[in-house]
Scaffold this active site. Structure first.
Site, PDB file in Angstrom:
ATOM      1  N   PRO A 101       1.064  -1.177   0.112  1.00  0.00           N
ATOM      2  CA  PRO A 101      -0.348  -0.157  -0.204  1.00  0.00           C
ATOM      3  C   PRO A 101       0.471   1.499  -0.087  1.00  0.00           C
ATOM      4  CG  PRO A 101      -1.040  -1.341   1.882  1.00  0.00           C
ATOM      5  CD  PRO A 101       0.206  -2.048   1.380  1.00  0.00           C
ATOM      6  N   GLY A 105       2.976   3.829   5.245  1.00  0.00           N
ATOM      7  CA  GLY A 105       4.206   3.405   6.107  1.00  0.00           C
ATOM      8  C   GLY A 105       4.761   2.247   6.532  1.00  0.00           C
ATOM      9  N   ALA A 110      10.800   2.969  -0.918  1.00  0.00           N
ATOM     10  CA  ALA A 110      12.180   2.155  -0.530  1.00  0.00           C
ATOM     11  C   ALA A 110      11.727   0.538  -1.576  1.00  0.00           C
ATOM     12  CB  ALA A 110      12.479   1.880   0.568  1.00  0.00           C
ATOM     13  N   ASP A 152      13.957   2.339   6.199  1.00  0.00           N
ATOM     14  CA  ASP A 152      13.357   1.821   5.664  1.00  0.00           C
ATOM     15  C   ASP A 152      14.387   1.089   4.310  1.00  0.00           C
ATOM     16  OD1 ASP A 152      11.202   3.295   6.707  1.00  0.00           O
ATOM     17  OD2 ASP A 152      10.467   4.015   4.891  1.00  0.00           O
TER      18      ASP A 152
HETATM   19  O1  PMV Z   1       6.787   6.490   7.586  1.00  0.00           O
HETATM   20  P1  PMV Z   1       7.725   5.667   7.362  1.00  0.00           P
HETATM   21  O2  PMV Z   1       7.858   4.227   8.423  1.00  0.00           O
HETATM   22  O3  PMV Z   1       8.705   5.713   6.933  1.00  0.00           O
HETATM   23  O4  PMV Z   1       8.351   5.799   8.497  1.00  0.00           O
HETATM   24  C1  PMV Z   1      10.081   6.722   9.192  1.00  0.00           C
HETATM   25  C2  PMV Z   1      10.360   6.250  10.092  1.00  0.00           C
HETATM   26  C3  PMV Z   1      11.013   7.519  11.304  1.00  0.00           C
HETATM   27  O5  PMV Z   1      11.946   7.547  12.384  1.00  0.00           O
HETATM   28  C4  PMV Z   1       9.341   8.941  11.218  1.00  0.00           C
HETATM   29  C5  PMV Z   1      11.594   7.905  10.032  1.00  0.00           C
HETATM   30  C6  PMV Z   1      12.955   8.490   9.528  1.00  0.00           C
HETATM   31  O6  PMV Z   1      13.996   8.490   8.233  1.00  0.00           O
HETATM   32  O7  PMV Z   1      13.329   6.990  10.521  1.00  0.00           O
END
Ligand code: PMV
Length: 318
Positions: A101, A105, A110, A152
């Site tokens: 999705p 998040g 990536a 990520d």
């Molecule tokens: O939103 P996501 O799942 O890509 O998570 C990012 C995690 C953070 O710690 C908020 C940002 C990061 O770059 O590590």
């Protein structure tokens, strides 16, 4: 020449999001139920350098040279070609698909980068090792997301649970006992750059308070690492709950996330927390395997638009 394909999984952050941007540790794991895939097929009839990109999920079909320069696929292609020092790509068609999705998040951007970098470098006869793949995907994340920690691209490239500290070599987590996590998607999309920016603003206003939150989160993450390595996974539940409370204090939770976290706990989860940037996107719940389905249903009842049940496995086990 046969088509060359590569894929990359989605991901969740188990502990330490946001604090990881400031040099503290975080733990993340791949989500293999969803994946991005890139297939490169040579097109010997087309003129050299003619690269066609097809991405049916986003309704895209174009010549790579016609993509806007700031398009993530154009940036990714540019990074690979520059890194490998290739002058001309043989004519080909690149097809990109993904079941991850978008903007939820789960690392869809990536994962597309990693799959594309792997497939294109292999097509060019110069397959890249994990370290190079991850570092190129990080360059793409940087141009697109501002100040990513790199977690990520790292977890998605290595495809294993990791303990991650920004700028340090990746540590693969030896998970001693598999455990089950239910992922619940709020359906609310909030760019990570927004919550990361708000946390930075809060830090400028009151660095002492925010640093204390980060330090507590770092302690929780280190405790979780030990628990995962020793196989006492039921002890992760309370650590998740406390991590969520600190994320609430950082201002990155939301009513939707809190509702799902509470619903999971009411339905018998061992612990739950938001996962990733917050204010939307996903939450995760640690569950006993025989309760996973019931907790996924409870999340749907509480408003989750999608649930995924995933197993966090010992290193190398498929
Ligand atoms: O939103 P996501 O799942 O890509 O998570 C990012 C995690 C953070 O710690 C908020 C940002 C990061 O770059 O590590």
């Amino acid at each position: 020449m046969p088509a060359i394909s590569a894929s990359a999984p989605g991901k969740i952050i188990l502990f330490g999001e946001h604090a990881v941007v400031y040099g503290h540790p975080a733990i993340a794991a791949p989500v293999t139920q969803v994946k991005a895939k890139a297939i490169v097929t040579a097109n010997p009839m087309a003129p050299p350098g003619y690269v066609r990109i097809q991405a049916p999920n986003i309704g895209l079909e174009t010549d790579v040279n016609e993509l806007p320069a700031d398009h993530p696929l154009a940036i990714t292609m540019g990074e690979v070609v520059r890194f490998l020092g290739v002058r001309h790509i043989p004519a080909c068609t690149i097809r990109i698909t993904s079941s991850i999705p978008v903007a939820a998040g789960l690392g869809s951007g990536a994962a597309v980068s990693v799959a594309l970098i792997r497939a294109v470098s292999a097509f060019l006869g110069k397959p890249l090792d994990d370290e190079s793949v991850s570092s190129l995907a990080f360059q793409v994340e940087k141009t697109y997301h501002g100040t990513p920690s790199g977690i990520d691209n790292t977890v998605i490239t290595y495809g294993q649970p990791i303990y991650f500290v920004r700028g340090q070599p990746v540590v693969r987590l030896p998970v001693s006992e598999p455990f089950i996590v239910v992922i619940g998607d709020t359906g609310v999309s909030c760019p990570t750059s927004v919550t990361v920016g708000d946390v930075a603003q809060a830090w400028r206003t009151d660095p002492e308070r925010i640093d204390q939150e980060f330090e507590q989160i770092a302690r929780i993450t280190d405790a979780a690492r030990q628990v995962i390595e020793r196989g006492k996974t039921e002890q992760l539940g309370p650590l998740m709950v406390t991590n969520h409370q600190h994320l609430q204090k950082l201002g990155v939770s939301s009513p939707e996330l809190d509702r799902l976290v509470e619903a999971a706990q009411r339905a018998g989860a061992l612990g739950a927390k938001l996962s990733g940037g917050g204010r939307g996107g996903n939450m995760i719940a640690l569950v006993e395997w025989d309760r996973a389905q019931a907790i996924a249903e409870a999340l749907t009842m509480a408003g989750a638009v999608r649930t995924i049940i995933t197993e966090i496995k010992p290193q190398g086990r498929r």
